[in-house]
Design an enzyme around this catalytic site. Sequence first.
Site, mmCIF file in Angstrom:
data_model
loop_
_atom_site.group_PDB
_atom_site.id
_atom_site.type_symbol
_atom_site.label_atom_id
_atom_site.label_comp_id
_atom_site.label_asym_id
_atom_site.label_seq_id
_atom_site.Cartn_x
_atom_site.Cartn_y
_atom_site.Cartn_z
ATOM 1 N N LYS A 102 -17.598 19.856 38.028
ATOM 2 C CA LYS A 102 -17.545 19.753 39.661
ATOM 3 C C LYS A 102 -15.876 19.819 39.759
ATOM 4 O O LYS A 102 -14.987 19.370 39.144
ATOM 5 C CB LYS A 102 -17.730 18.222 39.676
ATOM 6 C CG LYS A 102 -19.283 17.674 39.764
ATOM 7 C CD LYS A 102 -19.539 16.421 39.904
ATOM 8 C CE LYS A 102 -20.923 16.058 39.898
ATOM 9 N NZ LYS A 102 -21.249 14.467 39.451
ATOM 10 N N ASP A 152 -18.765 27.602 24.181
ATOM 11 C CA ASP A 152 -19.980 28.320 24.734
ATOM 12 C C ASP A 152 -19.932 28.375 26.168
ATOM 13 O O ASP A 152 -21.184 28.889 26.820
ATOM 14 C CB ASP A 152 -21.326 27.785 23.803
ATOM 15 C CG ASP A 152 -21.632 26.467 24.643
ATOM 16 O OD1 ASP A 152 -20.974 25.655 24.772
ATOM 17 O OD2 ASP A 152 -22.840 26.169 24.696
ATOM 18 N N ASP A 157 -14.663 19.275 27.035
ATOM 19 C CA ASP A 157 -15.798 19.009 27.876
ATOM 20 C C ASP A 157 -15.482 19.815 29.256
ATOM 21 O O ASP A 157 -14.365 19.886 29.744
ATOM 22 C CB ASP A 157 -15.620 17.506 28.339
ATOM 23 C CG ASP A 157 -15.852 16.421 27.378
ATOM 24 O OD1 ASP A 157 -16.645 16.932 26.430
ATOM 25 O OD2 ASP A 157 -15.245 15.488 27.172
ATOM 26 N N GLU A 174 -8.324 12.210 19.307
ATOM 27 C CA GLU A 174 -9.702 11.933 20.039
ATOM 28 C C GLU A 174 -9.418 10.875 20.824
ATOM 29 O O GLU A 174 -8.896 9.825 20.382
ATOM 30 C CB GLU A 174 -10.688 11.885 18.823
ATOM 31 C CG GLU A 174 -12.120 11.370 19.286
ATOM 32 C CD GLU A 174 -12.818 12.075 20.509
ATOM 33 O OE1 GLU A 174 -12.742 13.274 20.346
ATOM 34 O OE2 GLU A 174 -13.131 11.594 21.504
ATOM 35 N N GLU A 222 -18.412 20.976 15.103
ATOM 36 C CA GLU A 222 -19.858 20.388 15.092
ATOM 37 C C GLU A 222 -20.619 20.990 16.230
ATOM 38 O O GLU A 222 -21.862 21.468 16.132
ATOM 39 C CB GLU A 222 -19.777 18.956 15.442
ATOM 40 C CG GLU A 222 -19.102 17.992 14.547
ATOM 41 C CD GLU A 222 -17.483 17.957 14.663
ATOM 42 O OE1 GLU A 222 -16.753 18.358 14.040
ATOM 43 O OE2 GLU A 222 -17.324 17.315 15.846
ATOM 44 N N TYR A 223 -20.025 21.337 17.398
ATOM 45 C CA TYR A 223 -20.682 21.655 18.315
ATOM 46 C C TYR A 223 -21.072 23.040 18.280
ATOM 47 O O TYR A 223 -21.935 23.695 18.815
ATOM 48 C CB TYR A 223 -19.753 21.345 19.669
ATOM 49 C CG TYR A 223 -19.745 20.355 20.447
ATOM 50 C CD1 TYR A 223 -19.770 19.026 19.966
ATOM 51 C CD2 TYR A 223 -20.546 20.177 21.786
ATOM 52 C CE1 TYR A 223 -20.220 17.839 20.589
ATOM 53 C CE2 TYR A 223 -20.848 19.118 22.503
ATOM 54 C CZ TYR A 223 -20.635 17.782 21.891
ATOM 55 O OH TYR A 223 -20.956 16.542 22.477
HETATM 56 C C1 LIG Z 1 -17.694 18.204 23.756
HETATM 57 S S1 LIG Z 1 -16.891 17.441 22.399
HETATM 58 C C2 LIG Z 1 -16.305 18.723 21.370
HETATM 59 C C3 LIG Z 1 -15.692 18.007 19.843
HETATM 60 C C4 LIG Z 1 -15.523 19.318 18.744
HETATM 61 N N1 LIG Z 1 -14.116 19.701 19.416
HETATM 62 C C5 LIG Z 1 -16.560 20.133 18.661
HETATM 63 O O1 LIG Z 1 -16.158 21.477 18.930
HETATM 64 O O2 LIG Z 1 -17.443 19.909 18.004
HETATM 65 C C6 LIG Z 1 -15.067 17.173 23.263
HETATM 66 C C7 LIG Z 1 -14.339 15.717 22.774
HETATM 67 O O3 LIG Z 1 -13.272 15.915 23.100
HETATM 68 C C8 LIG Z 1 -12.811 14.665 23.481
HETATM 69 N N2 LIG Z 1 -12.111 14.490 24.526
HETATM 70 C C9 LIG Z 1 -12.259 14.893 25.990
HETATM 71 N N3 LIG Z 1 -11.314 14.594 26.619
HETATM 72 C C10 LIG Z 1 -10.159 14.293 26.117
HETATM 73 C C11 LIG Z 1 -8.946 13.810 26.190
HETATM 74 N N4 LIG Z 1 -8.422 13.985 27.446
HETATM 75 N N5 LIG Z 1 -8.208 13.372 25.151
HETATM 76 C C12 LIG Z 1 -8.942 13.180 23.908
HETATM 77 N N6 LIG Z 1 -9.910 13.638 23.787
HETATM 78 C C13 LIG Z 1 -10.875 13.891 24.548
HETATM 79 C C14 LIG Z 1 -14.178 13.931 23.799
HETATM 80 O O4 LIG Z 1 -14.243 12.401 23.440
HETATM 81 C C15 LIG Z 1 -14.986 14.624 22.689
HETATM 82 O O5 LIG Z 1 -15.249 13.705 21.602
#
Ligand SMILES: C[S@@+](CC[C@H](N)C(=O)[O-])C[C@H]1O[C@@H](n2cnc3c(N)ncnc32)[C@H](O)[C@@H]1O
Length: 208
Positions: free
Chosen positions: A119, A151, A115, A68, A189-190
């Site tokens: 864009k 999703d 994420d 993370e 969680e998501y």
């Molecule tokens: C939308 S959240 C989803 C969290 C979890 N996987 C869930 O499904 O509940 C995306 C997570 O990925 C982390 N993240 C995004 N890009 C990342 C990267 N390049 N390296 C490490 N973590 C990353 C973000 O900080 C965030 O906590």
Amino acid sequence: MRQRNVKNKAEIINNSKYIIKEPEKLKGNWRNVFENDNPLYIEIGMGKGDFIRENALKYPNINFIGIEKFDSIIALAIKKLDIDIPNLKLIRMDALNIENVFEKEVDKLFLNFSDPWPKPRHEKRRLTSSEFLMRYENIFKEKKIIEMKTDNRELFEYSLFSFNKNDYKIEDISLDLHHSDYPDNIMTEYERKFTSKGNVIYYVKVVK
Ligand SMILES: C[S@@+](CC[C@H](N)C(=O)[O-])C[C@H]1O[C@@H](n2cnc3c(N)ncnc32)[C@H](O)[C@@H]1O
């Protein structure tokens, strides 16, 4: 993920036995950390870590590492770890550096609700872009296995194209995971949040 500032986050991270502080030094030698030759599964973007924690508890003969990039979020994950889980470790880092941390030792990579970076100019930041798939090339032992849940229809379609472009083959796919016969799904969680809103969850497992 929206971040709330976590008080004492640096202290929480520094004092956690789950955190690996200089992961680059372990490149090629992660088996020494776990003191066994069990398979190694990693999750990039683990958020608050529910998925990786539940997996580690359920599968004690597999080693798990959650990655993370944000201090506040990983601190929240650590706060939930109030029991001893010997087959789980966490790394606070940006996955941009993944090649410097693992070499021919990962058996499976999980990407859950990554994420979407919608864009076009941010395409390279998507964890399933060709740029990231190239970074994963050398981390895998032999067979490369990626499991993805989201999703987000656009990110899912984009990822299928990207996997195909990079010679991954689909081994399993569901356009509605929660109404499929996929065994023993462990929710993130998501996933809980979006499912409660009625969103469909997409799932794919690709191999190379
Ligand atoms: C939308 S959240 C989803 C969290 C979890 N996987 C869930 O499904 O509940 C995306 C997570 O990925 C982390 N993240 C995004 N890009 C990342 C990267 N390049 N390296 C490490 N973590 C990353 C973000 O900080 C965030 O906590």
